[in-house]
Design a protein around this motif. Sequence first.
Motif, mmCIF file in Angstrom:
data_model
loop_
_atom_site.group_PDB
_atom_site.id
_atom_site.type_symbol
_atom_site.label_atom_id
_atom_site.label_comp_id
_atom_site.label_asym_id
_atom_site.label_seq_id
_atom_site.Cartn_x
_atom_site.Cartn_y
_atom_site.Cartn_z
ATOM 1 N N PRO A 114 -12.681 -14.868 8.015
ATOM 2 C CA PRO A 114 -12.322 -13.714 7.186
ATOM 3 C C PRO A 114 -11.187 -14.058 6.223
ATOM 4 O O PRO A 114 -10.372 -14.937 6.493
ATOM 5 N N ASN A 115 -11.147 -13.364 5.125
ATOM 6 C CA ASN A 115 -10.138 -13.595 4.092
ATOM 7 C C ASN A 115 -8.746 -13.293 4.655
ATOM 8 O O ASN A 115 -8.475 -12.191 5.131
ATOM 9 N N THR A 116 -7.860 -14.274 4.565
ATOM 10 C CA THR A 116 -6.511 -14.097 5.110
ATOM 11 C C THR A 116 -5.708 -13.069 4.323
ATOM 12 O O THR A 116 -4.802 -12.447 4.870
ATOM 13 N N ARG A 117 -6.037 -12.867 3.051
ATOM 14 C CA ARG A 117 -5.336 -11.851 2.254
ATOM 15 C C ARG A 117 -5.675 -10.440 2.716
ATOM 16 O O ARG A 117 -4.914 -9.514 2.499
ATOM 17 N N LEU A 118 -6.832 -10.279 3.344
ATOM 18 C CA LEU A 118 -7.261 -8.952 3.795
ATOM 19 C C LEU A 118 -6.931 -8.701 5.262
ATOM 20 O O LEU A 118 -7.258 -7.642 5.800
ATOM 21 N N LYS A 119 -6.304 -9.651 5.911
ATOM 22 C CA LYS A 119 -6.005 -9.561 7.344
ATOM 23 C C LYS A 119 -5.254 -8.277 7.713
ATOM 24 O O LYS A 119 -5.548 -7.637 8.715
ATOM 25 N N ALA A 120 -4.313 -7.887 6.883
ATOM 26 C CA ALA A 120 -3.506 -6.695 7.173
ATOM 27 C C ALA A 120 -4.326 -5.405 7.100
ATOM 28 O O ALA A 120 -3.963 -4.401 7.704
ATOM 29 N N PHE A 121 -5.446 -5.428 6.391
ATOM 30 C CA PHE A 121 -6.257 -4.223 6.222
ATOM 31 C C PHE A 121 -7.290 -4.025 7.319
ATOM 32 O O PHE A 121 -7.817 -2.935 7.495
ATOM 33 N N TYR A 122 -7.620 -5.071 8.058
ATOM 34 C CA TYR A 122 -8.708 -4.982 9.033
ATOM 35 C C TYR A 122 -8.513 -3.920 10.115
ATOM 36 O O TYR A 122 -9.485 -3.260 10.484
ATOM 37 N N PRO A 123 -7.303 -3.703 10.660
ATOM 38 C CA PRO A 123 -7.182 -2.635 11.659
ATOM 39 C C PRO A 123 -7.611 -1.264 11.119
ATOM 40 O O PRO A 123 -8.291 -0.497 11.822
ATOM 41 N N GLU A 124 -7.254 -0.957 9.877
ATOM 42 C CA GLU A 124 -7.631 0.331 9.292
ATOM 43 C C GLU A 124 -9.129 0.373 8.961
ATOM 44 O O GLU A 124 -9.783 1.395 9.141
ATOM 45 N N ILE A 125 -9.659 -0.737 8.463
ATOM 46 C CA ILE A 125 -11.082 -0.783 8.121
ATOM 47 C C ILE A 125 -11.929 -0.637 9.379
ATOM 48 O O ILE A 125 -12.964 0.031 9.363
ATOM 49 N N GLU A 126 -11.475 -1.216 10.477
ATOM 50 C CA GLU A 126 -12.212 -1.103 11.737
ATOM 51 C C GLU A 126 -12.224 0.329 12.262
ATOM 52 O O GLU A 126 -13.105 0.701 13.027
ATOM 53 N N LYS A 127 -11.247 1.136 11.854
ATOM 54 C CA LYS A 127 -11.201 2.546 12.260
ATOM 55 C C LYS A 127 -12.095 3.421 11.386
ATOM 56 O O LYS A 127 -12.123 4.631 11.553
ATOM 57 N N GLY A 128 -12.796 2.815 10.403
ATOM 58 C CA GLY A 128 -13.722 3.579 9.580
ATOM 59 C C GLY A 128 -13.273 3.796 8.145
ATOM 60 O O GLY A 128 -13.999 4.417 7.365
ATOM 61 N N LYS A 129 -12.125 3.310 7.781
ATOM 62 C CA LYS A 129 -11.677 3.467 6.399
ATOM 63 C C LYS A 129 -12.387 2.450 5.516
ATOM 64 O O LYS A 129 -12.979 1.486 5.984
ATOM 65 N N VAL A 130 -12.324 2.695 4.210
ATOM 66 C CA VAL A 130 -12.968 1.834 3.226
ATOM 67 C C VAL A 130 -11.879 1.208 2.367
ATOM 68 O O VAL A 130 -10.991 1.909 1.874
ATOM 69 N N LEU A 131 -11.948 -0.101 2.194
ATOM 70 C CA LEU A 131 -10.986 -0.797 1.342
ATOM 71 C C LEU A 131 -11.585 -0.942 -0.049
ATOM 72 O O LEU A 131 -12.715 -1.410 -0.202
ATOM 73 N N MET A 132 -10.831 -0.503 -1.047
ATOM 74 C CA MET A 132 -11.240 -0.692 -2.434
ATOM 75 C C MET A 132 -10.411 -1.831 -3.019
ATOM 76 O O MET A 132 -9.188 -1.833 -2.911
ATOM 77 N N ILE A 133 -11.097 -2.788 -3.626
ATOM 78 C CA ILE A 133 -10.461 -3.910 -4.293
ATOM 79 C C ILE A 133 -10.783 -3.765 -5.771
ATOM 80 O O ILE A 133 -11.954 -3.849 -6.168
ATOM 81 N N ALA A 134 -9.764 -3.516 -6.589
ATOM 82 C CA ALA A 134 -9.979 -3.292 -8.018
ATOM 83 C C ALA A 134 -9.155 -4.283 -8.826
ATOM 84 O O ALA A 134 -7.951 -4.406 -8.615
ATOM 85 N N ASP A 135 -9.827 -4.994 -9.715
ATOM 86 C CA ASP A 135 -9.156 -5.933 -10.600
ATOM 87 C C ASP A 135 -8.897 -5.234 -11.931
ATOM 88 O O ASP A 135 -9.815 -4.994 -12.712
#
Length: 168
Positions: A114-135
């Motif tokens: 898994p992407n190490t930059r997204l590591k901090a977001f995984y606990p929230e994403i696993e709870k059902g949240k959606v991560l938006m990545i916008a450039d």
Amino acid sequence: MRHRLYYLLPDIECARRTLDDLLLSRIEQRYVHFLSLGAPLPSDLPEANILHRTDVVHGAGNGMLIGAALGLALGALLAMNVDLASPSAVVVGTTLLGLIFGGWAASMVAAALPNTRLKAFYPEIEKGKVLMIADIPASRIKEIEKVLEERHPEMRFSGEDPRIPAFP
């Protein structure tokens, strides 16, 4: 130059509304991606690709550095110990081969991580949240942040990355 903004959204419907607002703000859909580990994303939401989800880019870069260094060392050893017609060509050739092989091998390994930059977001994403990545273009960051803050108080700004690769 673009900066990558990360937002945690509570659900898929919020993701749809946020995408619509970004499109209305003239941010192209190809610069917005969503990552969800719970329910699969509907087809109208652009899903994060392998370059976003995995460590392929980071791994390839590290592999290229290590491979080039090992290729350079091998080429130097060959040039010093073997009578060659063109020792500099051998050094350059082994360095290039090491660079290519190292990048390829390391990216294959990193594709499973898994992407190490997204590591901090995984606990929230696993709870059902959606991560938006916008450039977002660097000149429009404040404007876009303000629009999203006004229209979507339920979402949470989760960070910015000014060092994004040019291609994903």
